[in-house]
Motif scaffolding. Structure first.
Motif, PDB file in Angstrom:
ATOM      1  N   HIS A 270      10.809  38.486  51.955  1.00  0.00           N
ATOM      2  CA  HIS A 270       9.672  38.731  52.850  1.00  0.00           C
ATOM      3  C   HIS A 270      10.117  39.302  54.208  1.00  0.00           C
ATOM      4  O   HIS A 270       9.384  40.055  54.821  1.00  0.00           O
ATOM      5  CB  HIS A 270       8.825  37.453  53.027  1.00  0.00           C
ATOM      6  CG  HIS A 270       9.439  36.422  53.904  1.00  0.00           C
ATOM      7  ND1 HIS A 270      10.446  35.577  53.478  1.00  0.00           N
ATOM      8  CD2 HIS A 270       9.219  36.100  55.198  1.00  0.00           C
ATOM      9  CE1 HIS A 270      10.806  34.793  54.469  1.00  0.00           C
ATOM     10  NE2 HIS A 270      10.083  35.085  55.525  1.00  0.00           N
ATOM     11  N   ASP A 271      11.309  38.944  54.671  1.00  0.00           N
ATOM     12  CA  ASP A 271      11.794  39.459  55.965  1.00  0.00           C
ATOM     13  C   ASP A 271      12.856  40.545  55.795  1.00  0.00           C
ATOM     14  O   ASP A 271      13.664  40.774  56.703  1.00  0.00           O
ATOM     15  CB  ASP A 271      12.380  38.314  56.814  1.00  0.00           C
ATOM     16  CG  ASP A 271      11.302  37.554  57.593  1.00  0.00           C
ATOM     17  OD1 ASP A 271      10.244  38.139  57.884  1.00  0.00           O
ATOM     18  OD2 ASP A 271      11.538  36.366  57.913  1.00  0.00           O
ATOM     19  N   PHE A 272      12.871  41.215  54.639  1.00  0.00           N
ATOM     20  CA  PHE A 272      13.864  42.255  54.360  1.00  0.00           C
ATOM     21  C   PHE A 272      13.925  43.273  55.506  1.00  0.00           C
ATOM     22  O   PHE A 272      14.987  43.723  55.929  1.00  0.00           O
ATOM     23  CB  PHE A 272      13.484  42.955  53.054  1.00  0.00           C
ATOM     24  CG  PHE A 272      14.515  43.901  52.495  1.00  0.00           C
ATOM     25  CD1 PHE A 272      15.638  44.286  53.200  1.00  0.00           C
ATOM     26  CD2 PHE A 272      14.346  44.422  51.221  1.00  0.00           C
ATOM     27  CE1 PHE A 272      16.581  45.163  52.658  1.00  0.00           C
ATOM     28  CE2 PHE A 272      15.275  45.295  50.673  1.00  0.00           C
ATOM     29  CZ  PHE A 272      16.385  45.669  51.390  1.00  0.00           C
ATOM     30  N   GLY A 273      12.754  43.632  56.054  1.00  0.00           N
ATOM     31  CA  GLY A 273      12.697  44.667  57.093  1.00  0.00           C
ATOM     32  C   GLY A 273      13.456  44.308  58.353  1.00  0.00           C
ATOM     33  O   GLY A 273      13.672  45.169  59.221  1.00  0.00           O
ATOM     34  N   LYS A 274      13.902  43.051  58.475  1.00  0.00           N
ATOM     35  CA  LYS A 274      14.674  42.676  59.675  1.00  0.00           C
ATOM     36  C   LYS A 274      16.029  43.383  59.718  1.00  0.00           C
ATOM     37  O   LYS A 274      16.686  43.355  60.752  1.00  0.00           O
ATOM     38  CB  LYS A 274      14.832  41.158  59.759  1.00  0.00           C
ATOM     39  CG  LYS A 274      13.538  40.492  60.211  1.00  0.00           C
ATOM     40  CD  LYS A 274      13.697  39.007  60.478  1.00  0.00           C
ATOM     41  CE  LYS A 274      12.384  38.449  61.051  1.00  0.00           C
ATOM     42  NZ  LYS A 274      12.423  36.988  61.173  1.00  0.00           N
ATOM     43  N   ILE A 275      16.435  44.028  58.623  1.00  0.00           N
ATOM     44  CA  ILE A 275      17.679  44.821  58.714  1.00  0.00           C
ATOM     45  C   ILE A 275      17.472  46.012  59.652  1.00  0.00           C
ATOM     46  O   ILE A 275      18.434  46.615  60.109  1.00  0.00           O
ATOM     47  CB  ILE A 275      18.208  45.305  57.334  1.00  0.00           C
ATOM     48  CG1 ILE A 275      17.283  46.359  56.712  1.00  0.00           C
ATOM     49  CG2 ILE A 275      18.433  44.159  56.375  1.00  0.00           C
ATOM     50  CD1 ILE A 275      17.973  47.155  55.606  1.00  0.00           C
TER      51      ILE A 275
ATOM     52  N   HIS B 213       8.240  45.440  63.878  1.00  0.00           N
ATOM     53  CA  HIS B 213       8.536  46.589  63.012  1.00  0.00           C
ATOM     54  C   HIS B 213       9.044  46.123  61.633  1.00  0.00           C
ATOM     55  O   HIS B 213       8.986  46.864  60.655  1.00  0.00           O
ATOM     56  CB  HIS B 213       9.585  47.438  63.746  1.00  0.00           C
ATOM     57  CG  HIS B 213      10.137  48.599  62.993  1.00  0.00           C
ATOM     58  ND1 HIS B 213       9.369  49.659  62.554  1.00  0.00           N
ATOM     59  CD2 HIS B 213      11.422  48.897  62.600  1.00  0.00           C
ATOM     60  CE1 HIS B 213      10.138  50.548  61.939  1.00  0.00           C
ATOM     61  NE2 HIS B 213      11.379  50.101  61.950  1.00  0.00           N
ATOM     62  N   HIS B 214       9.552  44.867  61.535  1.00  0.00           N
ATOM     63  CA  HIS B 214      10.141  44.436  60.261  1.00  0.00           C
ATOM     64  C   HIS B 214       9.133  44.392  59.120  1.00  0.00           C
ATOM     65  O   HIS B 214       9.512  44.470  57.956  1.00  0.00           O
ATOM     66  CB  HIS B 214      10.870  43.091  60.411  1.00  0.00           C
ATOM     67  CG  HIS B 214      10.003  41.867  60.363  1.00  0.00           C
ATOM     68  ND1 HIS B 214       9.307  41.390  61.444  1.00  0.00           N
ATOM     69  CD2 HIS B 214       9.723  40.992  59.355  1.00  0.00           C
ATOM     70  CE1 HIS B 214       8.658  40.276  61.108  1.00  0.00           C
ATOM     71  NE2 HIS B 214       8.884  40.026  59.842  1.00  0.00           N
ATOM     72  N   THR B 215       7.847  44.298  59.457  1.00  0.00           N
ATOM     73  CA  THR B 215       6.835  44.215  58.389  1.00  0.00           C
ATOM     74  C   THR B 215       6.721  45.548  57.647  1.00  0.00           C
ATOM     75  O   THR B 215       6.879  45.605  56.427  1.00  0.00           O
ATOM     76  CB  THR B 215       5.472  43.817  58.983  1.00  0.00           C
ATOM     77  OG1 THR B 215       5.193  44.674  60.103  1.00  0.00           O
ATOM     78  CG2 THR B 215       5.476  42.375  59.460  1.00  0.00           C
TER      79      THR B 215
HETATM   80 FE   LIG Z   1       8.501  37.921  59.167  1.00  0.00          FE
END
Ligand SMILES: [Fe+2]
Ligand SMILES: [Fe+2]
Length: 304
Positions: free
Chosen positions: A141-146, A169-171
């Motif tokens: 779910h938080d993959f975009g945190k890369i 922006h991670h979403t």
């Molecule tokens: Fe999140």
């Protein structure tokens, strides 16, 4: 609703830019991007990947509220059987390696949200297909945190408005990355990555939609609960279990969260577990949030 124009780039681990800052993330642009991905990826069991199984059990056992929620060894074995059915493609597993090395909190958070959302889904999912889709969605779910700098993810003091916007922006980044790697925009895991900060009453982000998807809500409630009861960079003392449950109940009362999912979390939280539809939740507030909590506090750029 208009397509988002992203302020920050979306990139892979190999520093391949999928969308530069300023791009319009439209369905057509994502389809064009997916058509450039000619790779085939092998699927690997997440539970059997490196130390994942051992780490999940360690994380569950080290938090007293999780010990109550996940129950005895028999229930944990049953949960592990469900988690064992999840396979992920290799580039996605790299994400866990990245966080394990650079931001251990986020690594732990992904595994616990995976376990908790799957556990809630074993009670709430309509059928096995939904349970499987749910189980595939929590760990990414938080993959975009890369695509968010580590100094923002690990910052201990309040974020500036600009940093908060970068964090958010991670979403959309998670949605694009998962769609790109799966070569499919409709997978629940991608939808969860995009929508897990939306709220039923429209008060969330990135789109401010009135979320109406119980499967996404299960990850949302698991995400918030784990964030509250765990130490975070911006709040060294975590919420105690009662106060965390009260915070989540308050959000359900404001119609941010699905009431039945919150009922399910609270019913699992009790030693004597009733069916979630019969779980009565008291409305009075008795818990006290921890001191020095910088969550949600932002500072003006000029005061940095
Ligand atoms: Fe999140
Ligand atoms: Fe999260």
């Amino acid at each position: 609703m208009s397509n988002p124009i992203i302020k920050y780039p979306i990139y892979t681990f190999d520093n391949q830019i999928l969308f530069p800052a300023g791009s319009e993330v439209s369905p057509g642009n994502i389809d064009d991007l997916i058509s450039t991905n000619k790779n085939t990826y092998s699927s690997i069991s997440l539970l059997n990947y490196k130390s994942v199984r051992k780490d999940i059990i360690k994380f569950i056992r080290s938090a007293s509220s999780y010990s109550v929620i996940f129950g005895d060894d028999k229930q944990i074995t049953s949960l592990m059987n469900h988690l064992g059915s999840v396979t992920l493609i290799s580039p996605i597993l790299k994400m866990l390696d990245y966080f394990k090395e650079h931001d251990y909190y986020t690594y732990r958070h992904h595994l616990l949200v995976w376990a908790l959302s799957t556990h809630i889904a074993t009670v709430m999912a309509d059928d096995y297909i939904d349970l499987l889709k749910e189980a595939e969605s929590g760990p990414t779910h938080d993959f975009g945190k890369i695509c968010v700098p580590l100094d923002i993810l690990k910052k201990e003091t309040p974020l500036s408005e600009k940093e908060k916007s970068h964090l958010r922006h991670h979403t959309i980044a998670g949605y694009v990355l998962l769609s790109y790697y799966h070569q499919d925009t409709d997978k629940l895991a991608s939808i969860v990555a995009r929508d897990h900060h939306e709220r039923m009453n429209g008060s969330g982000y990135p789109r401010g939609i009135n979320l109406d998807n119980r499967l996404v809500d299960i990850v949302i409630v698991s995400d918030i609960y784990d964030a509250l009861i765990s130490p975070r960079p911006y709040r060294h003392v975590s919420f105690d279990n009662r106060t965390a449950c009260e915070e989540i109940t308050k959000m359900a009362e404001k119609k941010e969260l699905h009431w039945e999912v919150v009922q399910c979390l609270i019913s699992l939280n009790r030693k004597k577990k009733s069916h979630f539809t019969e779980c009565k939740i008291p409305h009075e507030k008795r818990g006290t949030p921890p001191p020095s909590n910088n969550y949600g506090i932002t500072i003006r750029e000029s005061s940095q």
